[in-house]
Design a protein around this motif. Structure first.
Motif, PDB file in Angstrom:
ATOM      1  N   GLY A 113      58.846  15.376 -23.358  1.00  0.00           N
ATOM      2  CA  GLY A 113      58.640  14.783 -22.036  1.00  0.00           C
ATOM      3  C   GLY A 113      58.878  13.297 -22.102  1.00  0.00           C
ATOM      4  N   GLY A 114      58.191  12.549 -21.248  1.00  0.00           N
ATOM      5  CA  GLY A 114      58.350  11.097 -21.248  1.00  0.00           C
ATOM      6  C   GLY A 114      59.759  10.682 -20.907  1.00  0.00           C
ATOM      7  N   GLN A 115      60.363  11.349 -19.851  1.00  0.00           N
ATOM      8  CA  GLN A 115      61.716  10.994 -19.439  1.00  0.00           C
ATOM      9  C   GLN A 115      61.828   9.499 -19.172  1.00  0.00           C
ATOM     10  OE1 GLN A 115      64.727  12.164 -18.886  1.00  0.00           O
ATOM     11  NE2 GLN A 115      64.534  14.374 -19.107  1.00  0.00           N
ATOM     12  N   SER A 116      60.802   8.945 -18.576  1.00  0.00           N
ATOM     13  CA  SER A 116      60.879   7.554 -18.167  1.00  0.00           C
ATOM     14  C   SER A 116      60.422   6.600 -19.255  1.00  0.00           C
ATOM     15  CB  SER A 116      60.031   7.347 -16.905  1.00  0.00           C
ATOM     16  OG  SER A 116      60.108   6.023 -16.464  1.00  0.00           O
ATOM     17  N   ASN A 117      59.251   6.873 -19.836  1.00  0.00           N
ATOM     18  CA  ASN A 117      58.692   5.992 -20.853  1.00  0.00           C
ATOM     19  C   ASN A 117      58.496   6.750 -22.163  1.00  0.00           C
ATOM     20  OD1 ASN A 117      58.410   3.730 -19.103  1.00  0.00           O
ATOM     21  ND2 ASN A 117      56.569   4.638 -18.238  1.00  0.00           N
ATOM     22  N   PRO A 118      59.088   6.274 -23.261  1.00  0.00           N
ATOM     23  CA  PRO A 118      58.907   6.934 -24.558  1.00  0.00           C
ATOM     24  C   PRO A 118      57.428   7.070 -24.901  1.00  0.00           C
ATOM     25  CG  PRO A 118      60.616   5.257 -24.694  1.00  0.00           C
ATOM     26  CD  PRO A 118      59.964   5.088 -23.356  1.00  0.00           C
ATOM     27  N   THR A 119      57.044   8.246 -25.344  1.00  0.00           N
ATOM     28  CA  THR A 119      55.648   8.529 -25.656  1.00  0.00           C
ATOM     29  C   THR A 119      55.566   9.091 -27.067  1.00  0.00           C
ATOM     30  OG1 THR A 119      55.270   9.039 -23.315  1.00  0.00           O
ATOM     31  CG2 THR A 119      53.570   9.734 -24.860  1.00  0.00           C
ATOM     32  N   LEU A 164      50.687   6.652 -28.038  1.00  0.00           N
ATOM     33  CA  LEU A 164      51.268   5.352 -27.707  1.00  0.00           C
ATOM     34  C   LEU A 164      52.362   5.580 -26.672  1.00  0.00           C
ATOM     35  CD1 LEU A 164      52.266   2.536 -30.172  1.00  0.00           C
ATOM     36  CD2 LEU A 164      53.836   3.240 -28.360  1.00  0.00           C
ATOM     37  N   ARG A 165      52.288   4.836 -25.585  1.00  0.00           N
ATOM     38  CA  ARG A 165      53.281   4.963 -24.504  1.00  0.00           C
ATOM     39  C   ARG A 165      53.884   3.591 -24.252  1.00  0.00           C
ATOM     40  NH1 ARG A 165      54.969   8.563 -20.540  1.00  0.00           N
ATOM     41  NH2 ARG A 165      54.926   7.863 -18.371  1.00  0.00           N
ATOM     42  N   GLN A 166      55.221   3.498 -24.299  1.00  0.00           N
ATOM     43  CA  GLN A 166      55.868   2.198 -24.202  1.00  0.00           C
ATOM     44  C   GLN A 166      56.954   2.156 -23.136  1.00  0.00           C
ATOM     45  OE1 GLN A 166      58.741   2.796 -28.033  1.00  0.00           O
ATOM     46  NE2 GLN A 166      58.675   0.721 -27.219  1.00  0.00           N
ATOM     47  N   LYS A 167      57.253   0.957 -22.716  1.00  0.00           N
ATOM     48  CA  LYS A 167      58.372   0.717 -21.812  1.00  0.00           C
ATOM     49  C   LYS A 167      59.661   0.856 -22.609  1.00  0.00           C
ATOM     50  CE  LYS A 167      60.208  -2.928 -18.768  1.00  0.00           C
ATOM     51  NZ  LYS A 167      59.936  -4.270 -18.214  1.00  0.00           N
ATOM     52  N   VAL A 195      54.283   0.350 -17.683  1.00  0.00           N
ATOM     53  CA  VAL A 195      53.199   0.908 -18.485  1.00  0.00           C
ATOM     54  C   VAL A 195      51.935   0.061 -18.408  1.00  0.00           C
ATOM     55  CG1 VAL A 195      54.758   2.110 -20.061  1.00  0.00           C
ATOM     56  CG2 VAL A 195      54.024  -0.216 -20.606  1.00  0.00           C
ATOM     57  N   ASP A 196      52.088  -1.216 -18.059  1.00  0.00           N
ATOM     58  CA  ASP A 196      50.902  -2.054 -17.894  1.00  0.00           C
ATOM     59  C   ASP A 196      50.053  -1.576 -16.717  1.00  0.00           C
ATOM     60  OD1 ASP A 196      53.098  -2.784 -16.299  1.00  0.00           O
ATOM     61  OD2 ASP A 196      52.426  -4.866 -16.106  1.00  0.00           O
ATOM     62  N   ARG A 197      50.712  -1.097 -15.661  1.00  0.00           N
ATOM     63  CA  ARG A 197      49.977  -0.562 -14.521  1.00  0.00           C
ATOM     64  C   ARG A 197      49.305   0.767 -14.880  1.00  0.00           C
ATOM     65  NH1 ARG A 197      50.476  -2.674  -9.654  1.00  0.00           N
ATOM     66  NH2 ARG A 197      50.298  -0.691  -8.536  1.00  0.00           N
ATOM     67  N   GLU A 198      49.983   1.571 -15.669  1.00  0.00           N
ATOM     68  CA  GLU A 198      49.362   2.821 -16.130  1.00  0.00           C
ATOM     69  C   GLU A 198      48.054   2.530 -16.860  1.00  0.00           C
ATOM     70  OE1 GLU A 198      51.809   6.331 -17.502  1.00  0.00           O
ATOM     71  OE2 GLU A 198      53.107   4.681 -18.116  1.00  0.00           O
ATOM     72  N   TYR A 199      48.113   1.559 -17.730  1.00  0.00           N
ATOM     73  CA  TYR A 199      46.922   1.202 -18.509  1.00  0.00           C
ATOM     74  C   TYR A 199      45.801   0.712 -17.588  1.00  0.00           C
ATOM     75  CZ  TYR A 199      43.943  -1.310 -21.819  1.00  0.00           C
ATOM     76  OH  TYR A 199      42.865  -1.750 -22.550  1.00  0.00           O
TER      77      TYR A 199
END
Length: 348
Positions: free
Chosen positions: A43-49, A61-64, A76-80
């Motif tokens: 998964g993580g099409q948008s943000n590598p996880t 760990l989830r990153q831009k 990802v800052d908004r997700e956090y």
């Protein structure tokens, strides 16, 4: 350094040795004890996880993405921020453990959260389950989106998480811009929707609540054996918005055929335990104390437009060679069929 660059599948520029990520975890994640290893999660099409495995346990760990990305995407800052705030409510979210905006550590900003041991359910038809199990899963999903829609943003410190009101107009504007920025070929139904949506906005005052922005079955982590949501994930599109619009995004699964995307459109639900679209909507209305608006289909049409714009963005990243998933190009092909479903709703 070469090893971590190979693991991340990204350029080596700005990406430091695995030991430096280990050092960051040591300094910022309470109770952490290394060394660590990284495994890319499905998964993580948008943000590598990534799953982080260390002596002290597992983390996520989830990153831009590293490199060129669309404006206002991959936040990802908004997700956090939103998950940290919702950790004080009855909305099921994983615990937030640390945030890093120093690109020198991983090449882009990222956050670390607790690892939830559970199930991700990809096919809403839930083919391996009994009728009772399916019904319980849909009940749990409905309960989670109901809880989100009842949270008072001011009460959890999210009063400034987005603009107050005007959500629908901003959504139409934002996804029109995002679609145009990632357009690879003309999709007539998208052009028609871009003209139709601004002219058919609901006129009632908008209730301001937290909107997840991408609430669907496969963005939930379920208990390994129980029909219970452990965590609502993937909050990068979250903001302050209209609860009907946010819920409609969840409802559109009943409009999409399984052959187009993960959906229930055209599926005979008799005896499956899966509620009909009307039953699911009525359940949410009872849970939240809201009345179903007569123009609810507008919200579903907008949701279909949004998901078509999102997958078009995935197609563009595949074309540019920056997609995170090798199946991105194939997934991007469904933008047109999704737009056709929405336009068919308009015509009816």
């Amino acid at each position: 350094m070469a090893r971590i660059a190979a693991i991340l599948g990204q350029t080596r520029e700005g990406i430091m040795a695995e030991a430096e990520l280990d050092a960051w975890m040591e300094a910022h994640v309470a109770g952490y004890c290394g060394p660590l290893t990284l495994t890319r999660l499905k998964g993580g099409q948008s943000n590598p996880t990534w799953r982080v495995e260390a002596a002290s346990g597992r983390y996520v760990l989830r990153q831009k993405p590293v490199g060129k990305v669309l404006p206002s995407a991959h936040q990802v800052d908004r997700e956090y921020t939103v998950m940290k705030a919702l950790g004080e409510t009855d909305v099921p979210v994983p615990r937030m453990l640390g945030f890093c905006d120093d690109d020198s550590v991983m090449g882009s900003m990222f956050f670390v959260m607790e690892h939830l041991e559970g199930r991700t359910l990809w096919d809403p038809r839930l083919p391996e389950m009994t009728s009772a199990e399916r019904g319980a899963i849909f009940e749990a999903m409905n309960d989670s989106i109901a809880r989100i829609s009842l949270v008072d943003p001011l009460a959890v410190g999210l009063g400034d998480y987005g603009r107050q009101g005007g959500y629908l107009e901003r959504q139409v504007s934002r996804w029109t811009r995002q679609y145009r920025a990632s357009e690879t070929h003309r999709i007539e139904a998208m052009d028609r929707l871009i003209d139709w949506l601004p002219q058919n906005m609901p006129t009632r005052p908008e209730e301001v609540r937290i909107a997840h922005g991408d609430f669907r079955l496969d963005n939930l982590m379920f208990h390994p054996t129980e029909p219970r949501v452990l965590g609502v994930l993937d909050w990068e599109l979250s903001t302050l918005g209209d609860p009907f619009a946010d819920f409609a995004y969840n409802v559109m699964v009943w409009r999409i055929a399984p052959g187009i995307f993960r959906g229930l459109g055209g599926v005979d639900l008799t005896g499956t335990g899966i509620p009909t679209e009307d039953e699911y909507i009525n359940l949410w209305c009872r849970k939240t104390g809201r009345d179903r608006p007569t123009d609810f289909d507008f919200y579903v049409i907008l949701s279909l437009f949004r998901i078509a714009a999102i997958v078009q963005g995935i197609a563009k990243r595949a074309q540019d060679g920056t997609a995170n998933d090798p199946k991105a190009a194939e997934m991007g092909k469904v933008a047109g069929p999704l737009a056709e479903v929405a336009w068919a709703m308009v015509r009816r």
